[in-house]
Design an enzyme around this catalytic site. Structure first.
Site, PDB file in Angstrom:
ATOM      1  N   TYR A 263       2.752   9.994  -0.449  1.00 27.05           N
ATOM      2  CA  TYR A 263       4.099   9.446   0.316  1.00 27.05           C
ATOM      3  C   TYR A 263       5.243   9.692  -0.260  1.00 27.05           C
ATOM      4  O   TYR A 263       6.118   9.599   0.368  1.00 27.05           O
ATOM      5  CB  TYR A 263       3.677   8.040   0.300  1.00 27.05           C
ATOM      6  CG  TYR A 263       2.522   7.452   1.149  1.00 27.05           C
ATOM      7  CD1 TYR A 263       1.688   8.356   1.874  1.00 27.05           C
ATOM      8  CD2 TYR A 263       2.259   5.986   0.963  1.00 27.05           C
ATOM      9  CE1 TYR A 263       0.294   7.834   2.498  1.00 27.05           C
ATOM     10  CE2 TYR A 263       1.022   5.671   1.659  1.00 27.05           C
ATOM     11  CZ  TYR A 263       0.328   6.524   2.384  1.00 27.05           C
ATOM     12  OH  TYR A 263      -0.922   6.135   3.014  1.00 27.05           O
TER      13      TYR A 263
ATOM     14  N   HIS B 195      -7.761   9.391  -1.782  1.00 30.29           N
ATOM     15  CA  HIS B 195      -7.107   9.394  -0.567  1.00 30.29           C
ATOM     16  C   HIS B 195      -8.161  10.081   0.543  1.00 30.29           C
ATOM     17  O   HIS B 195      -8.017   9.348   1.735  1.00 30.29           O
ATOM     18  CB  HIS B 195      -6.120  10.064  -0.715  1.00 30.29           C
ATOM     19  CG  HIS B 195      -4.702   9.777   0.409  1.00 30.29           C
ATOM     20  ND1 HIS B 195      -3.584   9.757   0.084  1.00 30.29           N
ATOM     21  CD2 HIS B 195      -4.978   9.398   1.585  1.00 30.29           C
ATOM     22  CE1 HIS B 195      -2.881   9.104   1.136  1.00 30.29           C
ATOM     23  NE2 HIS B 195      -3.780   9.025   2.175  1.00 30.29           N
TER      24      HIS B 195
ATOM     25  N   ARG C  32      10.492  -6.446  12.327  1.00 33.10           N
ATOM     26  CA  ARG C  32       9.001  -6.018  12.593  1.00 33.10           C
ATOM     27  C   ARG C  32       8.255  -6.343  11.243  1.00 33.10           C
ATOM     28  O   ARG C  32       6.964  -6.747  11.496  1.00 33.10           O
ATOM     29  CB  ARG C  32       8.860  -4.797  12.956  1.00 33.10           C
ATOM     30  CG  ARG C  32       9.612  -4.099  14.248  1.00 33.10           C
ATOM     31  CD  ARG C  32       8.953  -4.816  15.321  1.00 33.10           C
ATOM     32  NE  ARG C  32       9.456  -4.131  16.598  1.00 33.10           N
ATOM     33  CZ  ARG C  32       9.472  -4.625  17.670  1.00 33.10           C
ATOM     34  NH1 ARG C  32       9.166  -5.994  17.855  1.00 33.10           N
ATOM     35  NH2 ARG C  32      10.157  -4.234  18.867  1.00 33.10           N
TER      36      ARG C  32
ATOM     37  N   LYS D   9      -2.958   5.952  -4.207  1.00 35.00           N
ATOM     38  CA  LYS D   9      -4.112   6.781  -3.997  1.00 35.00           C
ATOM     39  C   LYS D   9      -3.927   7.956  -4.813  1.00 35.00           C
ATOM     40  O   LYS D   9      -2.756   8.666  -4.927  1.00 35.00           O
ATOM     41  CB  LYS D   9      -4.262   6.909  -2.367  1.00 35.00           C
ATOM     42  CG  LYS D   9      -3.991   5.601  -1.658  1.00 35.00           C
ATOM     43  CD  LYS D   9      -4.223   6.117  -0.134  1.00 35.00           C
ATOM     44  CE  LYS D   9      -3.918   4.634   0.580  1.00 35.00           C
ATOM     45  NZ  LYS D   9      -2.409   4.371   0.687  1.00 35.00           N
TER      46      LYS D   9
ATOM     47  N   ASP E  30       0.938  -1.111  -0.117  1.00 39.33           N
ATOM     48  CA  ASP E  30      -0.030  -0.099  -0.015  1.00 39.33           C
ATOM     49  C   ASP E  30       0.782   1.110   0.077  1.00 39.33           C
ATOM     50  O   ASP E  30       1.593   1.424   0.943  1.00 39.33           O
ATOM     51  CB  ASP E  30      -0.851  -0.101   1.290  1.00 39.33           C
ATOM     52  CG  ASP E  30      -1.840   1.200   1.483  1.00 39.33           C
ATOM     53  OD1 ASP E  30      -3.174   1.020   0.834  1.00 39.33           O
ATOM     54  OD2 ASP E  30      -1.338   2.321   1.746  1.00 39.33           O
TER      55      ASP E  30
END
Length: 276
Positions: free
Chosen positions: A52, A110, A238, A77, A47
């Site tokens: 971004y 968005h 992670r 988006k 995503d």
């Protein structure tokens, strides 16, 4: 070990992986290695967004990971200042070029930006883009039930996905129920509350009882309430941890304990009614 991530059905006949890799706040330089690491760990949903600033890096990471493109579910988006008929098409073309892809699997508006009065116009263009096969599915992000009702009423086309802020302290019962009525998949951004959920004593205690991390408990809760979650991290360990949530189940009691964490003032991000 590569994790196999289950999928949820979309209302357009396609399917979406239930855990994805969120690319918010990753730099364009970081994105290739981290996206590649995620794909090799078993993620299939990636995503990103025009806003971004990392679409080029994300696209490179997908191309270099060695995973067949048809196995990757890529989302990007439309940013707020590109809403409108012609602007939406141009913005989409620019995103595809940056990504280095012939298509995306999901294209989202968005934010609704209701003050601009352009989200329906953008949606009409996105329907055309979907019909051209360049966006396999289309949806929205941060839309309220009222915004979604407007889209459906004006165009007759229901979004496949509504991506909204959703975490244990902001559980969004009303939009989730509305999405469910329309067979819209609810996708959670900031599913870990930007880390704020991980120190909650209830979450910590449940994690300890399962021998899991607090993040894994929160993401397992997201899975069990039927959402898609897109946790973001820049740490490879992670990345692996966040997708490893399909080998345990939260009990009804534990789900009830987490449900009790919901708060009316739990929002972290902007209010969709006013943000633009």
């Amino acid at each position: 070990m590569v994790v196999t991530v289950p999928t949820l059905p979309l209302n357009d006949g396609r399917r979406i992986p239930q855990i994805g890799f969120g690319c918010w706040q990753l730099s364009d330089a970081q994105a290739p290695d981290l996206v590649g690491h995620a794909l090799k760990a078993g993620y299939r949903l990636i995503d990103t967004a025009a806003a971004y600033g990392n679409e080029a890096g994300v696209g490179r990471g997908i191309r270099e990971a060695g995973v067949p493109r048809e196995e990757v579910f890529l989302t990007t988006k439309l940013w707020n200042d590109r809403q409108g008929r012609d602007a939406t098409r141009q913005a989409f073309d620019e995103s595809l070029k940056r990504l280095g892809q012939d298509y995306v699997d999901l294209y989202l508006i968005h934010w609704p930006c209701p003050q601009r009065r352009l989200f329906v116009e953008s949606w009409r263009t996105m329907i055309q883009i979907r019909d051209e096969g360049r966006a396999k599915s289309i949806g929205v992000s941060n839309f309220t039930p009222e915004h979604i009702a407007t889209l459906i009423g004006e165009t007759g086309v229901t979004p496949a996905v509504n991506q909204i802020e959703l975490h244990p302290h902001f559980q969004r019962a009303e939009p989730r129920a509305d999405d469910s009525r329309h067979r819209i998949v609810t996708e959670s951004w900031s599913p870990l509350g930007q880390g704020k959920e991980l120190n909650d004593p209830v979450i910590v205690a449940i994690a300890k009882s399962h021998g899991k991390s607090p993040a894994q408990v929160v993401l397992r809760w997201q899975v069990q309430i039927g959402c898609v979650a897109i946790p973001k991290t820049a740490r490879p360990e992670r990345i692996v941890e966040n997708v490893s949530v399909f080998d345990f189940v939260l009990s009804d009691t534990e789900m009830t304990q987490i449900a009790a964490l919901d708060r009316p003032d739990g929002r972290i991000g902007p209010d969709p009614a006013t943000f633009c």
